[in-house]
Design a protein around this motif. Structure first.
Motif, mmCIF file in Angstrom:
data_model
loop_
_atom_site.group_PDB
_atom_site.id
_atom_site.type_symbol
_atom_site.label_atom_id
_atom_site.label_comp_id
_atom_site.label_asym_id
_atom_site.label_seq_id
_atom_site.Cartn_x
_atom_site.Cartn_y
_atom_site.Cartn_z
ATOM 1 N N CYS A 25 31.607 33.672 41.227
ATOM 2 C CA CYS A 25 31.664 34.324 39.917
ATOM 3 C C CYS A 25 32.229 35.738 40.022
ATOM 4 O O CYS A 25 33.016 36.168 39.167
ATOM 5 N N LEU A 26 31.855 36.468 41.070
ATOM 6 C CA LEU A 26 32.257 37.873 41.209
ATOM 7 C C LEU A 26 33.601 38.050 41.898
ATOM 8 O O LEU A 26 34.038 39.186 42.116
ATOM 9 N N ALA A 27 34.263 36.959 42.240
ATOM 10 C CA ALA A 27 35.548 37.049 42.945
ATOM 11 C C ALA A 27 36.539 37.900 42.154
ATOM 12 O O ALA A 27 36.772 37.662 40.969
ATOM 13 N N GLY A 28 37.100 38.905 42.803
ATOM 14 C CA GLY A 28 38.078 39.765 42.161
ATOM 15 C C GLY A 28 37.482 40.853 41.289
ATOM 16 O O GLY A 28 38.218 41.632 40.683
ATOM 17 N N ASN A 129 35.608 43.186 28.422
ATOM 18 C CA ASN A 129 36.539 42.173 28.925
ATOM 19 C C ASN A 129 35.898 40.800 29.084
ATOM 20 O O ASN A 129 36.173 40.075 30.050
ATOM 21 N N VAL A 130 35.048 40.424 28.167
ATOM 22 C CA VAL A 130 34.347 39.149 28.272
ATOM 23 C C VAL A 130 35.293 37.991 27.933
ATOM 24 O O VAL A 130 36.203 38.126 27.113
ATOM 25 N N ILE A 131 35.073 36.849 28.565
ATOM 26 C CA ILE A 131 35.881 35.663 28.254
ATOM 27 C C ILE A 131 35.257 34.859 27.127
ATOM 28 O O ILE A 131 35.904 33.983 26.549
ATOM 29 N N ALA A 132 33.979 35.144 26.814
ATOM 30 C CA ALA A 132 33.321 34.477 25.695
ATOM 31 C C ALA A 132 32.249 35.403 25.140
ATOM 32 O O ALA A 132 31.440 35.958 25.901
ATOM 33 N N GLU A 133 32.246 35.579 23.830
ATOM 34 C CA GLU A 133 31.250 36.418 23.169
ATOM 35 C C GLU A 133 30.079 35.546 22.721
ATOM 36 O O GLU A 133 30.278 34.455 22.190
ATOM 37 N N ILE A 134 28.868 36.037 22.933
ATOM 38 C CA ILE A 134 27.672 35.334 22.446
ATOM 39 C C ILE A 134 27.384 35.843 21.039
ATOM 40 O O ILE A 134 26.988 36.994 20.841
ATOM 41 N N ALA A 244 32.969 23.478 30.886
ATOM 42 C CA ALA A 244 33.613 23.615 29.576
ATOM 43 C C ALA A 244 34.539 24.822 29.542
ATOM 44 O O ALA A 244 35.653 24.760 29.004
ATOM 45 N N LEU A 245 34.105 25.939 30.118
ATOM 46 C CA LEU A 245 34.925 27.151 30.117
ATOM 47 C C LEU A 245 36.178 26.988 30.974
ATOM 48 O O LEU A 245 37.186 27.664 30.738
ATOM 49 N N GLU A 275 42.359 33.659 29.365
ATOM 50 C CA GLU A 275 43.658 33.296 29.934
ATOM 51 C C GLU A 275 44.032 34.191 31.117
ATOM 52 O O GLU A 275 44.871 33.798 31.937
ATOM 53 N N GLY A 276 43.427 35.357 31.232
ATOM 54 C CA GLY A 276 43.721 36.246 32.337
ATOM 55 C C GLY A 276 42.701 36.181 33.457
ATOM 56 O O GLY A 276 42.802 36.948 34.426
ATOM 57 N N LEU A 277 41.726 35.287 33.337
ATOM 58 C CA LEU A 277 40.699 35.177 34.366
ATOM 59 C C LEU A 277 41.302 34.613 35.649
ATOM 60 O O LEU A 277 41.980 33.590 35.639
ATOM 61 N N SER A 278 41.061 35.303 36.762
ATOM 62 C CA SER A 278 41.600 34.833 38.040
ATOM 63 C C SER A 278 40.952 33.524 38.444
ATOM 64 O O SER A 278 39.835 33.201 38.030
#
Length: 453
Positions: A25-28, A129-134, A244-245, A275-278
């Motif tokens: 999860c913490l990669a990069g 910079n979240v990939i999904a908002e709760i 799913a993500l 889309e920018g997630l490594s």
């Protein structure tokens, strides 16, 4: 029962799998920016000791963080997500790493043994910079002793399926979904994906979604995980969300639910940042790198369900708590040193000695080092041996001398390997694993393993 189930290797447990998921999860990312570590599990190796504090060292997190273990419920994973949200919204943390892992065991020959699986997942919650908002959440509590394991139980127990499913899962999950939609003002048509953990009977999963009005096309396929991994306890719903993500597109809205003694439900809105997630291994990467166990006896041996012949050698020394405490960064964090004078990199083989390095092996400079971390560095096998006489849960005992990329050599046990495929020059990476169990204590250290694609 059709399909497969995942089995953690003999030197893995919920702690090591959660560390693995956390590192992925913490990669990069900057792990030193994380303010908290929440660990969810029903299979903690300890009844009285915080595992998240231990896990912070191999994950290389700061010392001034909040560590929390969330246990005893199959919805511990989603409960931990909710607690992390509270910390962030309350301003006591800027970001929190949530990990969930389980290695539940069913009695040999029973239905639970076939259906349970081992797995882990991790999420980093924050505001930037979240990939999904709760967007919303809803929780309910419910008392039903459907599945349980007391302090004296080794194997998971379960009550009669019809009562557990009719009065528990099939009623609670739709209630949580409906309650969340009422609270947020959303309807069935507003969701692109519906992610929630299936019970032992996967057909009930579809019925629960249909009871609320969801179309099968909206429901995240439970069979991808359930029939290929199994019911991974409190990690199942988080693993399904990771899956799913991996496929989600910006703008999609996800309904996410975890159940057990009630349910937790969340609304997530996928952002453009996805889309920018490594690239990460995630669920699909680990499924792609699986290997098959050759026979059932191997599984029984790995889980210590059947006894093994005692080693015909002197017993191992007892775990030295004081020595491990003194060298915890070397042993658990895999920290070595780099000479400030000549740049030589060294690791002091903390598995065998707790005497710190004070003299550079190259230029002989004394006490002039900076810390150097090996945990996230790959290496190549410089030499190896397979000991077929030494006692081993999965013989032979494989040991390698590795040369790290960037410098440094050290000896490590080799895990997750096919002895026939090990050769000089093979690429390996470091894995946090169990090495000894003694008087109720589990000793953890790092091992090398062939790189997973």
């Amino acid at each position: 029962m059709p399909g497969e189930r995942s089995v953690a290797y003999y030197d893995e447990d919920s702690v090591t799998m959660a560390v693995e998921a956390g590192m992925d999860c913490l990669a990069g990312l900057d792990q030193h920016a994380v303010d908290g570590l929440f660990f969810a599990t029903t299979t903690s190796p300890y009844r009285e000791k915080q595992c998240s504090a231990l896990m912070a060292l191999p994950l290389d997190l700061r010392r001034d963080i909040r560590t929390v273990d969330v246990a005893a419920s199959l919805r511990s994973g989603t409960t931990a997500v909710g607690l992390a949200m509270d910390a962030i919204q309350g301003g006591t943390a800027h970001s929190v790493l949530v990990t969930a892992a389980d290695t539940r065991t069913g009695a040999p020959g029973g239905m639970l043994e076939q259906g349970l699986g081992d797995g882990a997942a991790a999420f980093l919650l924050g505001k930037d910079n979240v990939i999904a908002e709760i967007e919303g959440r809803y929780s309910i509590a419910d008392e039903l002793a459907g599945t349980w394991r007391s302090q004296s139980d080794v194997f998971v127990r379960s009550w009669e399926d019809r009562m557990v499913l009719d009065e528990g899962y099939s009623r609670i999950v739709p209630e949580a979904m409906t309650g969340l939609m009422e609270r947020t003002g959303l309807s069935v048509k507003d969701f692109d994906r519906v992610v929630f953990d299936p019970p032992g009977d996967a057909r009930r999963h579809g019925r629960a979604a249909a009871a609320v009005g969801f179309d099968p096309s909206q429901v995240q396929d439970p069979f991808k995980l359930f029939l290929n991994v199994g019911a991974t306890g409190c990690a199942l719903a988080p693993m399904m969300l990771v899956s799913a993500l991996e496929e989600a597109k910006p703008g999609e809205r996800i309904l996410f639910v975890g159940s057990g003694d009630g349910a937790d439900a969340f609304v997530l809105k996928v952002t453009d940042n996805i889309e920018g997630l490594s690239k990460r291994r995630g669920v699909s990467g680990h499924l792609g790198g699986k290997s098959m166990i050759d026979n059932y006896n191997t599984y029984l041996r790995w889980r210590d369900i059947v006894p093994q012949e005692a080693a015909r050698r002197p017993e191992k020394q007892h775990i030295r708590v004081s020595a491990i405490w003194r060298e915890r960064r070397v042993l658990l964090g895999l920290w070595g040193v780099k000479c400030r004078q000549c740049g030589a990199i060294q690791y002091d083989n903390g598995a065998m000695s707790t005497v710190p390095i004070r003299v550079c092996a190259v230029c002989q400079a004394q006490d002039d080092f900076e810390e150097y971390n090996f945990a996230r560095r790959r290496a190549r096998v410089f030499s190896f041996t397979h000991d077929r006489l030494a006692p081993a849960v999965d013989p032979p005992a494989s040991v390698v001398l590795v040369e790290f990329e960037g410098g440094g050599r050290a000896f490590f046990d080799l895990t997750d390997r096919d002895p026939e495929e090990v050769e000089v020059g093979s690429l390996v990476e470091m894995a946090f694993r169990k090495v000894q169990f003694d008087r109720g204590l589990t000793n953890y250290f790092w091992k090398a393993r062939p790189v997973r694609l």
